[in-house]
Scaffold this motif. Structure first.
Motif, PDB file in Angstrom:
ATOM      1  N   CYS A 137      -5.431  -1.921   0.231  1.00 31.08           N
ATOM      2  CA  CYS A 137      -6.619  -1.275   0.820  1.00 31.08           C
ATOM      3  C   CYS A 137      -7.839  -2.199   0.837  1.00 31.08           C
ATOM      4  O   CYS A 137      -8.965  -1.740   1.049  1.00 31.08           O
ATOM      5  CB  CYS A 137      -6.961   0.003   0.055  1.00 31.08           C
ATOM      6  N   ARG A 138      -7.603  -3.475   0.563  1.00 34.31           N
ATOM      7  CA  ARG A 138      -8.686  -4.474   0.523  1.00 34.31           C
ATOM      8  C   ARG A 138      -9.849  -4.021  -0.361  1.00 34.31           C
ATOM      9  O   ARG A 138     -11.017  -4.328  -0.107  1.00 34.31           O
ATOM     10  CB  ARG A 138      -9.181  -4.787   1.937  1.00 34.31           C
ATOM     11  N   HIS A 139      -9.522  -3.319  -1.436  1.00 32.31           N
ATOM     12  CA  HIS A 139     -10.562  -2.826  -2.332  1.00 32.31           C
ATOM     13  C   HIS A 139     -11.303  -3.977  -3.016  1.00 32.31           C
ATOM     14  O   HIS A 139     -12.479  -3.831  -3.364  1.00 32.31           O
ATOM     15  CB  HIS A 139      -9.932  -1.902  -3.373  1.00 32.31           C
ATOM     16  N   LYS A 197     -13.844  -4.402  -0.448  1.00 31.52           N
ATOM     17  CA  LYS A 197     -14.560  -3.210   0.000  1.00 31.52           C
ATOM     18  C   LYS A 197     -14.992  -2.330  -1.172  1.00 31.52           C
ATOM     19  O   LYS A 197     -15.298  -1.154  -0.983  1.00 31.52           O
ATOM     20  CB  LYS A 197     -13.677  -2.416   0.967  1.00 31.52           C
ATOM     21  N   ASP A 234     -16.245   1.647  -1.383  1.00 33.01           N
ATOM     22  CA  ASP A 234     -15.401   2.650  -2.027  1.00 33.01           C
ATOM     23  C   ASP A 234     -16.136   3.369  -3.159  1.00 33.01           C
ATOM     24  O   ASP A 234     -15.926   4.571  -3.366  1.00 33.01           O
ATOM     25  CB  ASP A 234     -14.123   1.997  -2.552  1.00 33.01           C
ATOM     26  N   ASN A 242      -2.387   4.457  -0.356  1.00 32.92           N
ATOM     27  CA  ASN A 242      -2.251   3.113  -0.908  1.00 32.92           C
ATOM     28  C   ASN A 242      -0.793   2.669  -0.963  1.00 32.92           C
ATOM     29  O   ASN A 242       0.104   3.348  -0.455  1.00 32.92           O
ATOM     30  CB  ASN A 242      -2.909   3.042  -2.289  1.00 32.92           C
ATOM     31  N   TYR A 269       4.078   1.474   2.031  1.00 30.30           N
ATOM     32  CA  TYR A 269       2.971   2.241   2.626  1.00 30.30           C
ATOM     33  C   TYR A 269       3.454   3.474   3.379  1.00 30.30           C
ATOM     34  O   TYR A 269       2.715   4.051   4.177  1.00 30.30           O
ATOM     35  CB  TYR A 269       2.150   1.324   3.540  1.00 30.30           C
ATOM     36  N   VAL A 329      -6.375   6.040   4.831  1.00 30.88           N
ATOM     37  CA  VAL A 329      -6.637   4.624   5.076  1.00 30.88           C
ATOM     38  C   VAL A 329      -5.809   4.175   6.271  1.00 30.88           C
ATOM     39  O   VAL A 329      -4.579   4.326   6.287  1.00 30.88           O
ATOM     40  CB  VAL A 329      -6.294   3.770   3.841  1.00 30.88           C
ATOM     41  N   TYR A 335      -4.294   1.209   7.684  1.00 33.92           N
ATOM     42  CA  TYR A 335      -3.990  -0.092   7.088  1.00 33.92           C
ATOM     43  C   TYR A 335      -4.229  -1.259   8.036  1.00 33.92           C
ATOM     44  O   TYR A 335      -4.317  -2.403   7.586  1.00 33.92           O
ATOM     45  CB  TYR A 335      -2.547  -0.102   6.573  1.00 33.92           C
ATOM     46  N   THR A 376      -6.998  -1.292  10.383  1.00 30.42           N
ATOM     47  CA  THR A 376      -8.454  -1.474  10.474  1.00 30.42           C
ATOM     48  C   THR A 376      -9.152  -1.318   9.132  1.00 30.42           C
ATOM     49  O   THR A 376     -10.324  -1.678   9.002  1.00 30.42           O
ATOM     50  CB  THR A 376      -9.054  -0.447  11.445  1.00 30.42           C
ATOM     51  N   GLN A 377      -8.439  -0.752   8.141  1.00 29.87           N
ATOM     52  CA  GLN A 377      -9.001  -0.432   6.822  1.00 29.87           C
ATOM     53  C   GLN A 377     -10.080   0.641   6.895  1.00 29.87           C
ATOM     54  O   GLN A 377     -10.875   0.804   5.955  1.00 29.87           O
ATOM     55  CB  GLN A 377      -9.543  -1.689   6.125  1.00 29.87           C
ATOM     56  N   ARG A 435     -11.659   4.194   6.441  1.00 28.82           N
ATOM     57  CA  ARG A 435     -11.472   5.316   5.528  1.00 28.82           C
ATOM     58  C   ARG A 435     -11.916   6.597   6.238  1.00 28.82           C
ATOM     59  O   ARG A 435     -13.011   6.632   6.810  1.00 28.82           O
ATOM     60  CB  ARG A 435     -12.309   5.153   4.268  1.00 28.82           C
TER      61      ARG A 435
END
Length: 455
Positions: free
Chosen positions: A69-71, A74, A78, A414, A421, A430, A432, A434-435, A437
């Motif tokens: 999720c590229r947390h 990001k 988040d 996630n 996924y 999410v 996946y 474009t990410q 939310r």
């Protein structure tokens, strides 16, 4: 999503439910490997799950946690999402390979990430429940035997010492391990999870070393961050006999011994249950003098993760076989929805363990086949699931169980381990690619519910 009756979607909770009051902790949960991505950024080392994902046939569709999720990028967005939901707390995990070098020294960049994350959560008024180990063992330790090697227990204690010194004062409560049953049995017993070994004798030894690491870590947490409560998180399982026979009732008992007593007896009785070795003969782990006393050191709370009930029948040889019963409500994981089993397990633990500490439901939720349609994600099954399980928690509290909080799994869709996924547990969708939310209807209902709670 406010219903016409003003109930915010949670219709099974009684008006006087303690869950409706602000003193009952409500939160959301995630885990590092499942959301962070950035698998080789800023000195992060490979983990057993990085290796497992790259082993053909182990993870559905060949998915990996490289991006997730590229947390890691990001995280600030988040955190704002979490705070805007109005939850009291966020349960997260630290990635061991991100914060510690091979020689045991700190990785400053990895630690700085968690410091910024925790500081931002505190600024937004969100409590932090931090798990030290959510399955992402550094690969270099697995190369030396992983949890089959007693030395890993001591390396875990070193890791707990480092992290608790670095993050002291930023953490509301610590948990040593998440679901040691999964790490031991799925990782070393049946191979469904990393590192993919398949021997029940390995499973019992790995579980012993996991719990030993837990016990060895507790003094460091106490010394370094004495104001933060310390606990452990156990997943628990419920079973029903497939047939009304003594053999199937015994099979259900053995199922719950293997899923529950295996861990809880060790933590709260300082012994492993005899019936575990009736189920799995000749699998007793090597236990050195003093080990069980270390494992049984007092904890301030116990985290309980619950998802579903299984039906089992006897295999005719002191074992059980899970069977699928048609016509029952099931989630996208094909797990039976059975909220009352959560109540039954909680009340049973209270009766079985006089020294049972306060409980937090640290994971509960369901996977659904969620899709964005006209900017909305309709997930009534998830909202109903959460609603009924909160009502089951309420019933357990009324029956005398000291349950102090509830965390929804999960905040975000996630990486769902061996399912990649393909399974969506989040209350936030999410995309996946474009990410992006998108709050699902369940998240909107939970937000409204939290805003309506009474002091």
């Amino acid at each position: 999503m406010q219903r016409s009756d003003g109930s915010s979607g949670l219709v099974h909770l009684r008006p006087d439910s303690p869950v409706r009051r602000k003193g009952f902790l409500m939160g959301v949960a995630t885990a590092a490997f499942q959301i962070e991505g950035a698998s080789d950024a800023d000195g992060r080392l490979p983990s057993i799950w990085d290796t497992f994902c790259r082993t053909p046939g182990k993870v559905l569709n060949g998915d990996t946690g490289d991006v997730a999720c590229r947390h890691y990028e990001k995280w600030a967005e988040d955190v704002d999402l979490i705070a805007d939901l109005g939850v009291d707390a966020y349960r997260l995990s630290i990635a061991w390979p991100r914060v510690m070098q091979r020689d045991g020294s700190r990785n400053e960049k990895g630690l700085d990430f968690y410091k910024r994350l925790l500081d931002r959560l505190r600024e937004r008024g969100v409590q932090t429940y931090v798990t030290l180990y959510h399955w992402d063992l550094p690969q270099h330790l697995e190369d030396r035997g992983g949890w089959l090697n007693r030395e890993t227990s001591y390396r875990f204690a070193d890791y707990a010492d480092l992290v608790s010194r670095e993050l002291a004062g930023r953490v509301t409560a610590w948990a040593t391990l998440n679901e040691p049953w999964c790490s031991a049995y799925l990782g070393y017993g049946n191979g469904h999870h990393a590192p993919g070994r398949t021997d029940r004798r390995y499973a019992t030894q790995a579980l012993h070393h996991l719990l030993l690491g837990h016990g060895l870590a507790l003094p460091a947490l106490q010394a370094n961050d004495p104001q933060a409560p310390r606990g452990i998180v156990a997943n628990v399982g419920a079973a029903a006999p497939a047939r009304p026979t003594p053999e199937d009732h015994d099979a259900a008992h053995l199922y719950e011994v293997q899923h529950n007593a295996w861990i809880l007896d060790a933590l709260l009785r300082q012994r492993y249950p005899d019936d575990l070795f009736r189920l799995w003969p000749r699998t007793e782990p090597l236990v050195l003098p003093g080990d069980m006393e270390v494992i049984g050191r007092p904890i301030d709370y116990l985290g309980i993760n619950y998802y579903y009930r299984s039906h089992v029948r006897s295999d005719g040889a002191n074992g059980f076989v899970e069977v699928r019963v048609d016509g029952l409500e099931r989630t996208q994981m094909d797990w039976e929805v059975h909220p009352d089993s959560l109540r039954r397990l909680l009340t049973g633990f209270r009766q079985a363990y006089p020294n049972l500490p306060p409980i937090y439901i640290t994971e509960n939720g369901c996977a659904c086949d969620d899709r964005v349609e006209d900017g909305r994600v309709h997930d009534p099954e998830r909202l109903s699931y959460i609603d009924r399980h909160l009502a089951a928690v309420d019933e357990a509290i009324r029956e005398g169980v000291d349950v102090r909080g509830y965390f929804i799994w999960s905040l975000l869709d996630n990486f769902e381990w061996a399912f990649g996924y393909s399974r969506r547990f989040g209350i936030v969708h999410v995309d996946y690619q474009t990410q992006a939310r998108t709050l699902k209807d369940s998240a909107l209902a939970i937000r409204d519910f939290l805003a309506s709670r009474q002091p």
